[in-house]
Design a protein around this motif. Sequence first.
Motif, PDB file in Angstrom:
ATOM      1  N   ALA A 157       0.835  -1.209   0.000  1.00  0.00           N
ATOM      2  CA  ALA A 157       0.000   0.000   0.000  1.00  0.00           C
ATOM      3  C   ALA A 157       0.869   1.258   0.000  1.00  0.00           C
ATOM      4  N   ALA A 158       2.039   1.157   0.612  1.00  0.00           N
ATOM      5  CA  ALA A 158       2.901   2.344   0.744  1.00  0.00           C
ATOM      6  C   ALA A 158       3.774   2.588  -0.487  1.00  0.00           C
ATOM      7  N   THR A 159       3.717   1.682  -1.463  1.00  0.00           N
ATOM      8  CA  THR A 159       4.602   1.819  -2.626  1.00  0.00           C
ATOM      9  C   THR A 159       3.811   1.828  -3.928  1.00  0.00           C
ATOM     10  N   PRO A 160       2.947   2.832  -4.107  1.00  0.00           N
ATOM     11  CA  PRO A 160       2.174   2.880  -5.360  1.00  0.00           C
ATOM     12  C   PRO A 160       3.096   3.127  -6.552  1.00  0.00           C
ATOM     13  N   ASP A 161       2.570   2.818  -7.723  1.00  0.00           N
ATOM     14  CA  ASP A 161       3.357   3.003  -8.963  1.00  0.00           C
ATOM     15  C   ASP A 161       3.941   4.409  -9.012  1.00  0.00           C
ATOM     16  N   ASP A 162       5.163   4.508  -9.495  1.00  0.00           N
ATOM     17  CA  ASP A 162       5.847   5.782  -9.710  1.00  0.00           C
ATOM     18  C   ASP A 162       6.141   6.559  -8.423  1.00  0.00           C
ATOM     19  N   SER A 163       5.960   5.920  -7.254  1.00  0.00           N
ATOM     20  CA  SER A 163       6.246   6.666  -6.026  1.00  0.00           C
ATOM     21  C   SER A 163       7.722   6.536  -5.675  1.00  0.00           C
ATOM     22  N   PRO A 164       8.272   7.499  -4.940  1.00  0.00           N
ATOM     23  CA  PRO A 164       9.651   7.377  -4.461  1.00  0.00           C
ATOM     24  C   PRO A 164       9.801   6.142  -3.563  1.00  0.00           C
TER      25      PRO A 164
END
Length: 603
Positions: free
Chosen positions: A225-232
Amino acid sequence: MEKTPSLREAGGDALIRGVHASFHLASGLEAALTAAAAAAGLDPNAFAPDVKAADPKHGDFQANGVLGYAKQGKLNPRAVADRLVAALPPEVLSHCDVAIAGPGFINFTLKPAALHAWLAAYSTHDALARGAAAAHTGQTWVIDYSSPNTAKQMHVGHLRSAVIGEALCRLLAFTGATVIRDNHLGDWGTQFGKLIYGYKRWADPAALAADPIEELERIYKLAHAATPDDSPALEEARRELVKLQAGDPENLALWRSFTEVSLRAFEEIYVRLGIRFDHNLGESFYNDKVDQVYRELTAEGLAQESAGALVVFHPEHPRFKTQPFIIRKADGASNYASTDLATALYRAEHFKADGIVVLTDVRQGDHFEQLFLTVRKWFAATGRREPALHHVTFGAVTGEDGKALKTRDGGTIKLKALLDEAVDRAYTLVSEKNPELPEAERREIARTVGIASVQYADLSQNRSSNYVFSWDRMLALDGNTAPYLLYAVARIHSIFRRAGLTPSEPAFEAGAGAPETPAEITLARKLVKFPDAIRLAGDNLRPHFLGLYLYELAGDYSSFNSADKVLVDEPTVRARRLQLCARTLLVLETGLHLLGLRTLQRM
Ligand code: ARG
């Protein structure tokens, strides 16, 4: 299956010496017919006897091969059948009633003396195993089953692969193969980047100590949940993965601990299901073996670059001529296809596999079709011997509404919880039926009946169908269920207890003659078909054929038991009936154990 040698050679000569000496009587009859064909001047290259266990109305075995032969040579099939029967070795005629039926079938009905001779010859587990071993002797089979992904609990979707896979292992081993049980863990891939990312932030040591897999699942969900696409954050998770793949000691140690706790949790399930793996060679094991795959497939012109990825097309195939088999991703990483190609090579070269069986859900059909097509071409191009490749598939486990089986609140059902519930329900049943048994014994019985019910509910159906999960049906005491079969076993044990005899000490059989009453004969005719059931289940890699046979055998036993009293005073009648009881018990127990079930002496 391509690699299964015909048993024609194995049982044939023995049959000519006497029907009873052949374990698989159908093979013995095939050998006799082949000999008769030569004696009667038939073209040996055009005639295949094709003997199968028959509908008991017509006889015990039926030869179907005359029709095709006659058609090909434009001959009258009945005349061909007449010539064959006239040329049959006298031993066959003295053991069987032979009749020509319909357009040219040859029906064989074993005489009681022949039935008895078989029952006398195959009186122990070892004797049955020796007889059955001819089918796969000298062959090595690798069975890839269960194969769950690590860092997750096994859920109900993992049941079928484990249960069906174990039954196939036992069937193949019993029929003579050296079986290598390989748990191909899903222990590599991008999910471990996220898991390490989450672990470093949110791992709770107390929860990890108490229920590590549960905790890893919680962490993974948070991390996902904490690592959506294109996220840092996703970038950070990717860096953890790259570090892991580069052998960073901290990440590697974490990843190892994930595998370790997963295996420990899986092991608890395997013990309950009676499964022991020889190897847990997961996807990670093939990490350093994929380069050879890329190299060879490229060199042989089988693989090509496409948009940065390495892919294989199969021009002769309607779909796979355009749908690529991606064997290396555009970012250079390996995938499921790369590791499975390396796995096939390892199994062929390291294990010298003659056969490879992989069990998965039917939805992986395309993957394995493309994999096997690729392996065949690759091995042919590089001069390697190609093992028989089988993708053994099965349908989904659904609720009675036909939808995927879920917990009441829509979650996945953990396999551990499902097995616990089976044992609890069996305990309630046993306690209702036998309140007088001591509690410890009722618990013991419930453990066996509960687990066996779950296994057998799956094994009793054709694996290609969806499997409708129903507690009531699987725990029913009648019908084709584990409780019914286990009860049949326990009932036979109780006869021996009452008589003060041990079923495996055959002194009570002394003086037993051939079966006489209709119920005795029906039961004996069913018993001698055990080899056909094993053959059918093994050749088709479908355990339900054996289950159905055992169910029918239990039914014939039950009819015999109501028609003919066993513990009578007359010693020859008693010996003869006890022999039938002992052999039914042997075949039921052997068959149920081949399916992976445990049995009971008392229920
Ligand atoms: N881990 C895979 C899954 O859970 C099954 C692996 C089957 N074996 C194989 N060689 N692909 O779907």
